[in-house]
Design an enzyme around this catalytic site. Structure first.
Site, mmCIF file in Angstrom:
data_model
loop_
_atom_site.group_PDB
_atom_site.id
_atom_site.type_symbol
_atom_site.label_atom_id
_atom_site.label_comp_id
_atom_site.label_asym_id
_atom_site.label_seq_id
_atom_site.Cartn_x
_atom_site.Cartn_y
_atom_site.Cartn_z
ATOM 1 N N ARG A 246 10.232 -2.655 11.680
ATOM 2 C CA ARG A 246 9.187 -1.980 12.430
ATOM 3 C C ARG A 246 8.864 -2.887 13.609
ATOM 4 O O ARG A 246 8.901 -4.113 13.479
ATOM 5 C CB ARG A 246 7.947 -1.884 11.536
ATOM 6 C CG ARG A 246 7.576 -0.491 11.164
ATOM 7 C CD ARG A 246 6.568 -0.479 10.083
ATOM 8 N NE ARG A 246 5.308 -1.111 10.479
ATOM 9 C CZ ARG A 246 4.235 -1.122 9.709
ATOM 10 N NH1 ARG A 246 4.259 -0.536 8.538
ATOM 11 N NH2 ARG A 246 3.124 -1.708 10.093
ATOM 12 N N LYS B 32 0.839 -1.216 0.000
ATOM 13 C CA LYS B 32 0.000 0.000 0.000
ATOM 14 C C LYS B 32 0.869 1.260 0.000
ATOM 15 O O LYS B 32 0.580 2.210 -0.710
ATOM 16 C CB LYS B 32 -0.952 0.000 1.205
ATOM 17 C CG LYS B 32 -1.953 -1.157 1.176
ATOM 18 C CD LYS B 32 -3.070 -0.983 2.181
ATOM 19 C CE LYS B 32 -2.641 -1.263 3.607
ATOM 20 N NZ LYS B 32 -2.368 -2.673 3.919
ATOM 21 N N ARG C 245 -1.808 -10.198 12.485
ATOM 22 C CA ARG C 245 -2.290 -9.123 11.607
ATOM 23 C C ARG C 245 -2.951 -9.696 10.355
ATOM 24 O O ARG C 245 -3.963 -9.175 9.891
ATOM 25 C CB ARG C 245 -1.131 -8.186 11.237
ATOM 26 C CG ARG C 245 -0.774 -7.258 12.392
ATOM 27 C CD ARG C 245 0.628 -6.736 12.300
ATOM 28 N NE ARG C 245 0.833 -5.811 11.217
ATOM 29 C CZ ARG C 245 2.000 -5.621 10.608
ATOM 30 N NH1 ARG C 245 3.052 -6.326 10.959
ATOM 31 N NH2 ARG C 245 2.117 -4.741 9.661
ATOM 32 N N ARG D 138 -10.790 -0.529 7.943
ATOM 33 C CA ARG D 138 -10.265 -1.878 8.126
ATOM 34 C C ARG D 138 -11.384 -2.861 8.501
ATOM 35 O O ARG D 138 -11.160 -4.055 8.558
ATOM 36 C CB ARG D 138 -9.263 -1.913 9.287
ATOM 37 C CG ARG D 138 -7.892 -1.360 9.020
ATOM 38 C CD ARG D 138 -6.942 -2.421 8.509
ATOM 39 N NE ARG D 138 -5.657 -2.561 9.183
ATOM 40 C CZ ARG D 138 -4.614 -1.766 9.039
ATOM 41 N NH1 ARG D 138 -4.676 -0.693 8.324
ATOM 42 N NH2 ARG D 138 -3.479 -2.049 9.639
ATOM 43 N N ARG E 180 11.146 -5.539 5.339
ATOM 44 C CA ARG E 180 10.984 -4.122 5.035
ATOM 45 C C ARG E 180 11.503 -3.183 6.128
ATOM 46 O O ARG E 180 11.505 -3.502 7.298
ATOM 47 C CB ARG E 180 9.530 -3.790 4.686
ATOM 48 C CG ARG E 180 8.594 -3.716 5.854
ATOM 49 C CD ARG E 180 7.217 -3.320 5.358
ATOM 50 N NE ARG E 180 6.237 -3.458 6.412
ATOM 51 C CZ ARG E 180 4.936 -3.284 6.227
ATOM 52 N NH1 ARG E 180 4.458 -3.015 5.041
ATOM 53 N NH2 ARG E 180 4.109 -3.412 7.231
#
Ligand code: AMP
Length: 221
Positions: free
Chosen positions: A167, A16, A178, A93, A127
Site C-alpha cells: 500500500r 483490524k 502513523r 481515531r 502486507r
C-alpha cells in the site's frame, strides 16, 4: 439475528481487517465500515473526497476531522446499518471523532486490539491484498498458498493472479508517523470508552488462531 454496534480499535497493523473478517463470519450482514478503505476507494476513483484526503494519507497523517466525521455520518445513516448494525474499523481515531460518534449513536463495545510494535512492523511492511477481491495477505506471515514466482501468487479466494505490491502508505517512513499519531491520539479515546464501561481488550498477537467460539465470546454473541 443479534444487532451489534462495534468499534475495532488499535494501531495500524494490529489486524483490524483480519479481525473484521472473523467477525463477519459470525455476523455476515454487519456493515463493515473501514474509513481507510473508503478513503482508498475515493482516491482510486479520484473523487473530490479522495483528492482532499490524498496529501494527508501520503504522509501518514489523519485526514481532517470535519471531512472524516461527515463521511462516517453519511455512511451510518444508510439502511444496512439500521438493519444489521456496524463494525467501525479505523474510526474514531481521536477524541473529537469519538465525541461526534457518541452524538450519532451508542456503541456496544470498543474492541482494543493489543500488539507489540515489533510485530506491527513486520505485518505492515509485508502486507498486500488481492486487487480483485481485496483478500488480505502477508508476504512473511500469511502468503497465498499457490506461488507462481518470487512476489507472485494465485489468490486463495478468487483465483486471480496477484503481485506483492505495498500500500502506498505502508513504508517505513510513514509507518513511524502513523504509529506516533496513533499513540498520541489513542490514550484519551481508550480512557473515554473505559469510563463508559465499553472497553474490551483483545490480545491481537495471534488473531488468526482465534476460533469462531473465541470470537463469539469476545463480542458476547
Ligand atoms: P487505515 O487503513 O485505517 O490505516 O487508514 C489509512 C489512512 O486513511 C490513515 O493514515 C489516514 O490518513 C486516513 N484515515 C483513515 N481513517 C481515518 C480517521 N478516522 N480519521 C482521519 N483519517 C483517517
Amino acid at each position: 439475528m443479534k444487532k451489534l454496534k462495534l468499534i475495532l480499535f488499535g494501531p495500524p497493523g494490529a489486524g483490524k481487517g483480519t479481525f473484521s473478517g472473523q467477525i463477519k463470519k459470525i455476523l455476515p450482514d454487519i456493515a463493515h465500515i473501514s474509513t481507510g478503505d473508503i478513503f482508498r476507494e475515493n482516491l482510486k476513483n479520484e473523487t473530490p473526497l479522495g483528492l482532499k484526503a490524498k496529501s494527508y494519507m501520503d504522509k501518514g497523517e489523519l485526514v481532517p476531522d470535519d471531512v472524516t466525521i461527515e463521511m462516517v455520518r453519511d455512511r451510518l445513516s444508510r439502511e444496512d446499518v439500521e438493519k444489521s448494525g456496524f463494525l467501525l474499523d479505523g474510526f474514531p481515531r481521536n477524541m473529537s471523532q469519538a465525541k461526534a460518534l457518541s452524538e450519532m449513536t451508542q456503541v456496544d463495545f470498543l474492541l482494543l486490539l493489543e500488539v507489540s510494535r515489533d510485530i506491527i512492523t513486520k505485518r505492515i511492511l509485508g502486507r498486500f491484498s488481492c486487487g480483485e477481491c481485496n483478500e488480505i495477505y502477508n508476504k512473511y506471515t500469511l502468503p497465498p498458498k499457490e506461488k507462481i514466482e518470487e512476489n507472485k501468487w494465485v489468490c486463495d479466494k478468487c483465483g486471480a493472479e496477484i503481485e506483492f505490491k505495498q500500500r502506498s502508505d505502508d513504508t517505513e517512513d510513514t509507518l513511524k508517523n502513523r504509529l506516533d499519531t496513533y499513540e498520541k491520539n489513542a490514550k484519551p479515546v481508550i480512557k473515554y470508552y473505559k469510563k463508559k464501561g465499553k472497553l474490551k481488550k483483545v490480545d491481537a498477537t495471534a488473531t488468526l488462531k482465534y476460533t469462531e467460539d473465541d470470537i463469539k465470546k469476545i463480542i458476547e454473541f
